[in-house]
Design a protein around this motif. Structure first.
Motif, PDB file in Angstrom:
ATOM      1  N   THR A 283       0.843  -1.192   0.000  1.00 29.88           N
ATOM      2  CA  THR A 283       0.000   0.000   0.000  1.00 29.88           C
ATOM      3  C   THR A 283       0.878   1.241   0.000  1.00 29.88           C
ATOM      4  OG1 THR A 283      -0.124  -0.034   2.415  1.00 29.88           O
ATOM      5  CG2 THR A 283      -1.867  -1.174   1.201  1.00 29.88           C
ATOM      6  N   GLU A 284       0.271   2.384  -0.338  1.00 25.76           N
ATOM      7  CA  GLU A 284       1.003   3.646  -0.330  1.00 25.76           C
ATOM      8  C   GLU A 284       1.475   3.974   1.089  1.00 25.76           C
ATOM      9  OE1 GLU A 284       1.955   5.640  -2.695  1.00 25.76           O
ATOM     10  OE2 GLU A 284       1.016   4.562  -4.374  1.00 25.76           O
ATOM     11  N   VAL A 285       2.717   4.436   1.202  1.00 28.66           N
ATOM     12  CA  VAL A 285       3.308   4.669   2.513  1.00 28.66           C
ATOM     13  C   VAL A 285       2.819   5.975   3.125  1.00 28.66           C
ATOM     14  CG1 VAL A 285       5.483   5.103   3.726  1.00 28.66           C
ATOM     15  CG2 VAL A 285       5.335   3.259   2.042  1.00 28.66           C
ATOM     16  N   LEU A 286       2.788   7.048   2.343  1.00 28.81           N
ATOM     17  CA  LEU A 286       2.457   8.364   2.898  1.00 28.81           C
ATOM     18  C   LEU A 286       1.074   8.404   3.543  1.00 28.81           C
ATOM     19  CD1 LEU A 286       3.935  11.062   0.478  1.00 28.81           C
ATOM     20  CD2 LEU A 286       4.577  10.552   2.833  1.00 28.81           C
ATOM     21  N   PRO A 287       0.009   7.894   2.904  1.00 29.32           N
ATOM     22  CA  PRO A 287      -1.289   7.913   3.600  1.00 29.32           C
ATOM     23  C   PRO A 287      -1.289   7.121   4.903  1.00 29.32           C
ATOM     24  CG  PRO A 287      -1.598   7.528   1.250  1.00 29.32           C
ATOM     25  CD  PRO A 287      -0.124   7.418   1.512  1.00 29.32           C
ATOM     26  N   ALA A 288      -0.598   5.975   4.921  1.00 29.42           N
ATOM     27  CA  ALA A 288      -0.559   5.169   6.149  1.00 29.42           C
ATOM     28  C   ALA A 288       0.186   5.892   7.266  1.00 29.42           C
ATOM     29  CB  ALA A 288       0.092   3.822   5.858  1.00 29.42           C
ATOM     30  N   VAL A 289       1.327   6.523   6.925  1.00 28.34           N
ATOM     31  CA  VAL A 289       2.095   7.254   7.936  1.00 28.34           C
ATOM     32  C   VAL A 289       1.327   8.480   8.414  1.00 28.34           C
ATOM     33  CG1 VAL A 289       4.214   8.571   8.337  1.00 28.34           C
ATOM     34  CG2 VAL A 289       4.314   6.393   7.129  1.00 28.34           C
ATOM     35  N   ALA A 290       0.656   9.183   7.498  1.00 27.25           N
ATOM     36  CA  ALA A 290      -0.118  10.364   7.894  1.00 27.25           C
ATOM     37  C   ALA A 290      -1.265   9.984   8.826  1.00 27.25           C
ATOM     38  CB  ALA A 290      -0.645  11.069   6.649  1.00 27.25           C
ATOM     39  N   GLN A 291      -1.945   8.879   8.535  1.00 26.15           N
ATOM     40  CA  GLN A 291      -3.035   8.436   9.397  1.00 26.15           C
ATOM     41  C   GLN A 291      -2.521   8.035  10.775  1.00 26.15           C
ATOM     42  OE1 GLN A 291      -5.279   5.200   7.769  1.00 26.15           O
ATOM     43  NE2 GLN A 291      -6.817   5.210   9.399  1.00 26.15           N
ATOM     44  N   ALA A 292      -1.392   7.306  10.808  1.00 25.18           N
ATOM     45  CA  ALA A 292      -0.822   6.903  12.093  1.00 25.18           C
ATOM     46  C   ALA A 292      -0.327   8.116  12.876  1.00 25.18           C
ATOM     47  CB  ALA A 292       0.323   5.918  11.861  1.00 25.18           C
ATOM     48  N   LEU A 293       0.259   9.094  12.181  1.00 26.17           N
ATOM     49  CA  LEU A 293       0.733  10.301  12.855  1.00 26.17           C
ATOM     50  C   LEU A 293      -0.434  11.085  13.448  1.00 26.17           C
ATOM     51  CD1 LEU A 293       3.059  12.208  13.576  1.00 26.17           C
ATOM     52  CD2 LEU A 293       2.762  13.289  11.335  1.00 26.17           C
TER      53      LEU A 293
ATOM     54  N   LEU B 270      11.369  -1.170   4.927  1.00 23.32           N
ATOM     55  CA  LEU B 270      12.169   0.051   4.932  1.00 23.32           C
ATOM     56  C   LEU B 270      11.408   1.296   4.508  1.00 23.32           C
ATOM     57  CD1 LEU B 270      15.671  -1.128   3.682  1.00 23.32           C
ATOM     58  CD2 LEU B 270      14.776  -0.960   5.998  1.00 23.32           C
ATOM     59  N   PRO B 271      10.578   1.294   3.475  1.00 23.77           N
ATOM     60  CA  PRO B 271       9.875   2.539   3.125  1.00 23.77           C
ATOM     61  C   PRO B 271       9.017   3.084   4.265  1.00 23.77           C
ATOM     62  CG  PRO B 271       9.757   0.976   1.315  1.00 23.77           C
ATOM     63  CD  PRO B 271      10.335   0.232   2.482  1.00 23.77           C
ATOM     64  N   VAL B 272       8.283   2.206   4.955  1.00 19.60           N
ATOM     65  CA  VAL B 272       7.453   2.664   6.075  1.00 19.60           C
ATOM     66  C   VAL B 272       8.333   3.124   7.229  1.00 19.60           C
ATOM     67  CG1 VAL B 272       5.701   1.972   7.737  1.00 19.60           C
ATOM     68  CG2 VAL B 272       5.583   1.134   5.385  1.00 19.60           C
ATOM     69  N   LEU B 273       9.390   2.387   7.518  1.00 15.28           N
ATOM     70  CA  LEU B 273      10.258   2.731   8.644  1.00 15.28           C
ATOM     71  C   LEU B 273      10.969   4.057   8.412  1.00 15.28           C
ATOM     72  CD1 LEU B 273      11.552   1.936  11.319  1.00 15.28           C
ATOM     73  CD2 LEU B 273      13.223   0.590  10.056  1.00 15.28           C
ATOM     74  N   GLN B 274      11.470   4.274   7.211  1.00 14.05           N
ATOM     75  CA  GLN B 274      12.174   5.529   6.924  1.00 14.05           C
ATOM     76  C   GLN B 274      11.227   6.714   6.937  1.00 14.05           C
ATOM     77  OE1 GLN B 274      13.741   4.112   3.233  1.00 14.05           O
ATOM     78  NE2 GLN B 274      15.794   3.819   4.031  1.00 14.05           N
ATOM     79  N   THR B 275      10.049   6.558   6.376  1.00 10.33           N
ATOM     80  CA  THR B 275       9.089   7.664   6.353  1.00 10.33           C
ATOM     81  C   THR B 275       8.596   7.996   7.761  1.00 10.33           C
ATOM     82  OG1 THR B 275       8.378   6.897   4.160  1.00 10.33           O
ATOM     83  CG2 THR B 275       6.988   8.502   5.275  1.00 10.33           C
TER      84      THR B 275
END
Length: 598
Positions: free
Chosen positions: A77-87, A265-270
């Motif tokens: 899945t796309e990383v940015l939407p997942a990280v933004a939602q978790a943030l 790595l993409p999720v962890l780095q973002t």
């Protein structure tokens, strides 16, 4: 540069840990799938793992500049939407925890504010026993008790999930109560000095309402605590992994932990970049708040020193805590911590087993006593190293400032994974992981106190009399900065022990059958409803250690220098008056002005 180094270290984590990232990703996608060579080869081709790791990192950075953080290696899945939602979930939880922490801090120092605003403070030490115990409670233990008692047994509030404001109350309490107790005791350490400053004395003499005096005292002490409050904010956002896991909150801490364990790595780095950006923003707001609160006083050198000789703290309470802890250890050491007896599984406390038994029939008292040696020794060693590093780097704020902002954005769990990947797993790996991040609050506190102390009147007068930098550092700055920082380090001792315990609770620290306290909590957590003593006993030992450290912190002070006896010198009659010493200038500046008797 520091952020780039951190991102590079995360990008190289699979290669540093000497594990096959394709195998880790396959297990994260499907634990039951057979890792045959063809499947692993297909995953390597799909993710580009056969390429050079630096080239792979460069591709991710190039996509990030275009607003594309890539796709998750596990969920695709796309990383940015997942990280933004978790943030967003973590920021909402952080806001609730900050409200709880501020209210708890206010309740902790309420008595000092009431007494000080009415000129009845006297020589009492900071804080009380209740706040000492509260500051020492493990966050994951508070979360477990709240979830099981308030959420499950009483049913007053929801214990799992993240569906609305009611689901935020219990995790906010679990995070905010210990944090607020620590902040309250740090504030309680500064308030008595603020109430003895000339403005407070003049306000009391003119009949200013005590509430106004108390508000101004809080404003006077806030600049020394705002940088640490910023650290707490970032820590509550990214470091609340255990609380988010227990309450099933889709926050950034849990997302980062899962990505780190799966080497996604993409999720962890973002996620790490989001934490670094939050840390930089919090530090910037803290610096702005300090300048707004102190105004031009920092520039003009018009502050009064908050340093004062610390009155001797009551020794009865820490002595009682120390005797209790020593008694528990002494009673448990003769017992065998590894002796198994399956017929005595989960036995309630009795004369034979005073703290009961665990799921394998082992004596809980014996395991607590034998685990105390490693837990206490490691916590003391890490605390001493953190204090030394924090003071040395805090004296160099231009060097330590950017480093603190970067280090504080790294959760201890991620630090443990990085340390494990670089140094390998071992008994000292959790200690190294906690030590990597434990010094930053002490360095921040040192820098904040040093900045205010350099702007004091007596230091300006001493410098004008010709005192050099080394004299000012040794005789003026360090005596003013070290006592509160040492007390702060003692306040952090339970937190360091709890950090080690949290790594064990999450399975990243000591491994079975070690009796380390964090591992005891993790092993017995599934049986908390059937055998609560198996969890409450090691948690009580951790709380006892924290209460001992926190109550003993009130009396931490430097040895007093004996004043030099004045020497009588014979001067010619036509000579002018002798130049006063720096110590004389200090007392002359701090002394109240004489009154006119006419």
């Amino acid at each position: 540069m520091l952020t780039a180094a951190l991102v590079c270290a995360i990008g190289l984590l699979p290669w540093l840990s000497r594990t096959d990232p394709a195998l880790t990703v396959l297990k994260a996608r499907s634990a039951e799938r057979t890792p045959d060579p063809a499947t692993l080869r297909a995953i390597r081709v799909e993710l580009g793992l056969d390429e050079d790791p630096f080239r792979l990192l460069g591709k991710w950075l190039g996509g990030l500049l275009r607003g594309d953080a890539g796709r998750s290696w596990v969920s695709d899945t796309e990383v940015l939407p997942a990280v933004a939602q978790a943030l967003g979930a973590s920021l909402l939880l952080m806001a609730g925890a900050v409200v709880v922490a501020v209210l708890t801090a206010g309740a902790t120092c309420a008595r000092t504010l009431w007494l000080g605003s009415r000129r009845r403070l006297g020589g009492r030490g900071p804080g009380g026993t209740g706040s000492a115990v509260l500051a020492a409670l493990p966050e994951f233990l508070v979360a477990s008790v709240l979830a099981s008692v308030v959420g499950v047994q009483l049913g007053w509030l929801p214990a799992l999930g993240w569906y609305g404001p009611r689901w935020m109350i219990l995790p906010a309490l679990a995070l905010g109560l210990p944090t607020g107790a620590i902040l309250g005791r740090m504030l309680d350490d500064l308030l008595p000095s603020a109430f003895t400053e000339p403005w407070a004395l003049a306000a009391a003499a003119r009949g200013v309402p005590p509430a106004s005096v108390a508000r101004q005292a809080l404003r006077r002490c806030a600049p020394g605590l705002l940088p640490n409050l910023a650290l707490f904010v970032v820590g509550l956002t990214g470091g609340s992994v255990a609380v988010e896991t227990l309450f099933d909150i889709p926050g950034l801490g849990r997302l980062t932990l899962r990505a780190a364990l799966a080497q996604d790595l993409p999720v962890l780095q973002t996620g790490t970049l989001a934490l670094v950006a939050l840390a930089a923003l919090a530090a910037l707001l803290a610096r702005f708040g300090v300048r707004r609160l102190t105004g031009p006083a920092l520039r003009d050198g018009a502050l009064h020193s908050l340093h004062r000789p610390t009155p001797p703290a009551p020794r009865v309470v820490p002595l009682v805590y120390g005797l209790l802890l020593a008694t528990v250890i002494a009673l448990g050491l003769p017992r065998g911590p590894l002796a198994l007896n399956t017929t005595d599984r989960l036995q309630a406390p009795s004369w034979t087993h005073p703290f009961g038994t665990d799921a394998l029939g082992r004596d809980v008292l014996a395991r607590i006593a034998h685990g105390a040696l490693s837990t206490l020794g490691t916590a003391l060693a890490v605390s001493a190293a953190a204090l030394l590093t924090g003071v040395l780097l805090g004296l160099l704020p231009r060097l330590s400032g950017p480093l603190v902002d970067t280090v504080n954005a790294v959760p201890s769990v991620l630090a443990a994974l990085l340390v494990t990947g670089i140094a390998g797993s071992g008994p000292w790996t959790p200690a190294l992981a906690v030590a990597v991040v434990a010094w930053s609050p002490l360095a921040t506190h040192t820098s904040a106190l040093l900045r205010q102390e350099r702007a004091t009147l007596h230091l300006t007068a001493t410098r004008a009399l010709g005192a050099g930098p080394w004299y000012l550092l040794r005789h003026e700055l360090l005596p003013a900065v070290l006592p509160p920082v040492v007390r702060h380090a003692l306040l952090r001792l339970p937190g360091i022990a709890l950090g080690l315990a949290a790594l064990g609770f999450l399975g990243l620290g000591a491994q079975p059958p070690s009796p380390e306290w964090g591992l005891l909590l993790a092993e017995n957590q599934p049986y908390v409803e059937r055998a609560p003593w198996a969890v409450l006993a090691p948690a009580a030992a951790l709380t006892l250690l924290g209460a001992l450290a926190v109550t003993a912190a009130g009396g931490a002070r430097l040895p007093r220098r004996r004043p030099k006896q004045p020497t009588v010198t014979v001067r010619p009659a036509d000579s002018g008056p002798a130049a006063p010493s720096a110590e004389t200038a200090r007392h002359a500046v701090l002394a109240p002005a004489p009154t006119d008797s006419r």
